[in-house]
Write an enzyme that holds these catalytic residues in place. Structure first.
Site, PDB file in Angstrom:
ATOM      1  CD  GLU A  43      -3.079  -1.347   2.392  1.00  0.00           C
ATOM      2  OE1 GLU A  43      -3.766  -1.514   1.763  1.00  0.00           O
ATOM      3  OE2 GLU A  43      -2.603  -0.647   3.420  1.00  0.00           O
ATOM      4  CG  HIS A  95     -10.367   8.144   1.616  1.00  0.00           C
ATOM      5  ND1 HIS A  95     -10.953   8.538   0.130  1.00  0.00           N
ATOM      6  CD2 HIS A  95      -9.409   7.379   0.988  1.00  0.00           C
ATOM      7  CE1 HIS A  95     -10.478   6.989  -0.510  1.00  0.00           C
ATOM      8  NE2 HIS A  95      -9.707   6.842   0.417  1.00  0.00           N
ATOM      9  NE  ARG A 116      -5.326   6.925   1.403  1.00  0.00           N
ATOM     10  CZ  ARG A 116      -5.788   6.161   1.946  1.00  0.00           C
ATOM     11  NH1 ARG A 116      -5.444   6.823   3.499  1.00  0.00           N
ATOM     12  NH2 ARG A 116      -6.445   5.381   1.489  1.00  0.00           N
ATOM     13  CG  HIS A 170      -9.974   8.029   6.498  1.00  0.00           C
ATOM     14  ND1 HIS A 170     -11.445   6.498   6.521  1.00  0.00           N
ATOM     15  CD2 HIS A 170      -8.567   6.774   5.798  1.00  0.00           C
ATOM     16  CE1 HIS A 170     -10.531   5.386   5.915  1.00  0.00           C
ATOM     17  NE2 HIS A 170      -9.333   4.980   6.140  1.00  0.00           N
ATOM     18  NE  ARG A 216      -4.636   5.128   9.292  1.00  0.00           N
ATOM     19  CZ  ARG A 216      -4.256   4.565   8.706  1.00  0.00           C
ATOM     20  NH1 ARG A 216      -4.493   3.284   8.418  1.00  0.00           N
ATOM     21  NH2 ARG A 216      -5.645   4.407   7.327  1.00  0.00           N
TER      22      ARG A 216
END
Length: 539
Positions: free
Chosen positions: A119, A245, A291, A352, A387
């Site tokens: 990811e 997000h 993001r 998120h 994160r």
């Protein structure tokens, strides 16, 4: 009101997601456990996690590599020793979940027979997953284990109001050392507040996504544990860092859900309602920018043009491609009257993940003796200013196991005379509209003033209004019988104030916190730690 007495006090775990279940299952063979969920057990945020959980299992991977990736993602605020400890425990965490029966996606040629994916932010394949619904698979398995264990008592549809500390004792002066003795909790179905005594209390209540108008979180994410710990005197850290997000469905009559980044990866284009493609004006990587950049770009265009949403257009990819690669999104949108093979998807960024929370050590211990916290409700130093993907589930398992071990080492608490919950001076609420109105106002002002892009003026305006709302709600709380909605609103207001105060203290832009007034990033920075005495107000 009754008091839950045991000759051997139970451990009260507030929250039944991965964090709470991990602690409960590690305790239950040797310690009575009460597991409390404020809604149905299936509604924890864990079940919504799509990605996976980190496990350094591949010989080509390393602990050091995982640490470096975590530190880089955290934008200079990760505590490296914490990142290393969690990384070192990652393989063991995966092994434990496998032993419980979690059906991770197999790959006979993969490390230990598991398929590992990769990811964003990770330099290696190290994400164990169960297709694209890892959280749901983990949660269902551990819930079944908890339900079957004779030493775990499950309280469903119960919500904690406040932690019981020395100030709630009949003779507080007799006990010099402050500690947590349990919690007051509302049995929602019976409408009755009970006093639950416990050897230890574990806050596993998740994040605060519902403080924002748009969130990918379930309805349970109202910051309950953070607010209760703050009122009990615990420090709170890094609350300004809320992860958004960039693309979630906007629909006035349905819950927000994620529109995967893979759709942009396959060629989906972000446009204004008039058809103008705007990402080239914000970043050379266009829709494939990170993001935070995409989220800020969408937020900028929405505020500039006064929009409720922008469009993600994938129609040019063709019907067969969309239905094959994005079947869940296709069917979900179609049920709402949106055919994404012919129409663009209305999207907004959404809150998120909460990167800050109750300050704890690596054993989940807080500032208050007898009180532990695990998972998204905490600040351990692992996440820093942002994160790294799939570290969140790992943190729940690693810190949850350590917290359970520490609790088992503690002796039972001294019996203390606790004051029962007193409803003698309150009455039934006359108008619930007060709660609904203030809830809506709070979520709107947080979205508009304390969202993805911030200014000092917006933050100050938000703080002023939050303080007024808190006064109104506290007055309501003092005069009427409590309900779940009232308790959650009280906690959200507490958390909103913590987010705003933390954001005002950070005079730079870093990670998930972006300020137009302070756009530069300092060469060296530190966590934002708040202590209850700073606000100089009563609760």
């Amino acid at each position: 009101m009754s008091v839950a007495h045991d000759q051997h006090h139970p451990v009260l775990i507030i929250g039944a997601g991965l964090a709470g279940l991990t602690v409960a299952l590690h305790l239950a063979d040797r310690q009575p456990v009460i597991l409390m969920a404020k809604r149905r057990l299936s509604e924890a945020a864990t079940a919504w996690a799509q990605g996976g959980i980190v496990g350094v299992l591949d010989q080509e991977d390393s602990i050091e590599s995982h640490v470096v990736d975590t530190v880089n993602a955290g934008a200079g605020l990760v505590v490296e020793s914490v990142a290393r400890y969690v990384a070192e425990q990652s393989a063991q965490a995966i092994h434990w979940l496998v032993e419980q029966g979690v059906p991770f996606t197999p790959d006979q040629s993969g490390p230990e027979g598991l398929h590992l994916t990769r990811e964003g932010g990770h330099s290696h394949r190290r994400i164990a997953h169960a297709a694209d619904a890892t959280g749901k698979a983990i949660h269902e398995v551990l819930l079944d284990k908890a339900r079957a264990h004779p030493n775990i008592r499950i309280l469903e549809n119960w919500i904690a109001l406040d932690l019981i500390t020395n100030k709630h004792l009949q003779v507080p002066a007799k006990y010099k050392s402050n500690r947590c003795y349990g919690a007051y909790a509302l049995d929602i179905e019976k409408g009755r507040v009970e006093t639950i005594l416990a050897k230890a209390v574990v806050l596993a209540t998740g994040g605060l996504g519902k403080v924002y108008r748009y969130t990918s979180n379930p309805d349970t994410a109202t910051g309950d544990g953070i607010a209760m710990a703050w009122r009990a005197g615990c420090r709170i850290g890094n609350m300004e860092f809320v992860q958004f997000h960039p693309t979630c469905l906007y629909h006035p009559s349905d819950r927000t859900f994620l529109i995967t980044e893979a759709m942009r990866g396959e060629g989906g284009i972000l446009k204004l309602p008039n058809g103008h493609r705007f990402m080239p004006e914000h970043d050379d990587r266009n829709e494939l920018a990170p993001r935070d950049i995409v989220a800020r770009a969408i937020d900028f265009e929405m505020k500039k043009h006064g929009l409720d949403y922008v469009h993600l257009d994938a129609t040019h990819l063709g019907e067969s491609f969309i239905r094959e690669h994005f079947p869940m999104i296709y069917s979900r949108c179609l049920a709402l009257g949106i055919d994404i093979t012919k129409q663009p998807i209305p999207v907004v960024p959404a809150a998120h993940y909460t990167c800050g929370g109750v300050v704890t050590d690596l054993k989940g211990r807080t500032d208050l003796s007898g009180l532990y916290a695990v998972g998204e409700a905490t600040y351990t130093g692992l996440h820093g200013a942002n994160r790294l993907a799939s570290n969140s589930l790992l943190e729940c398992v690693v810190i949850g196991k350590a917290a359970a071990a520490d609790i088992l080492e503690q002796g039972d608490i001294e019996q203390a005379p606790v004051r029962l919950w007193d409803e003698s001076k309150v009455e039934d609420a006359d108008e619930q509209v007060v709660i609904a109105h203030n809830w809506d106002e709070l979520r709107s002002l947080m979205w508009n003033y304390v969202g993805i892009v911030r200014t000092t003026r917006r933050l100050e305006r938000a703080l002023h209004r939050i303080e007024l709302l808190r006064t109104e709600v506290q007055d309501y709380y003092a005069n009427f019988r409590v309900s779940r909605d009232l308790i959650e609103l009280r906690n959200l207001l507490e958390c909103a104030e913590l987010v705003v105060r933390s954001a005002l203290l950070r005079k730079e832009s870093r990670g998930l916190h972006f300020s137009r007034d302070y756009p530069k990033t300092w060469p060296v920075s530190y966590p934002t730690i708040l202590t209850p005495i700073q606000t100089q107000r009563s609760t």
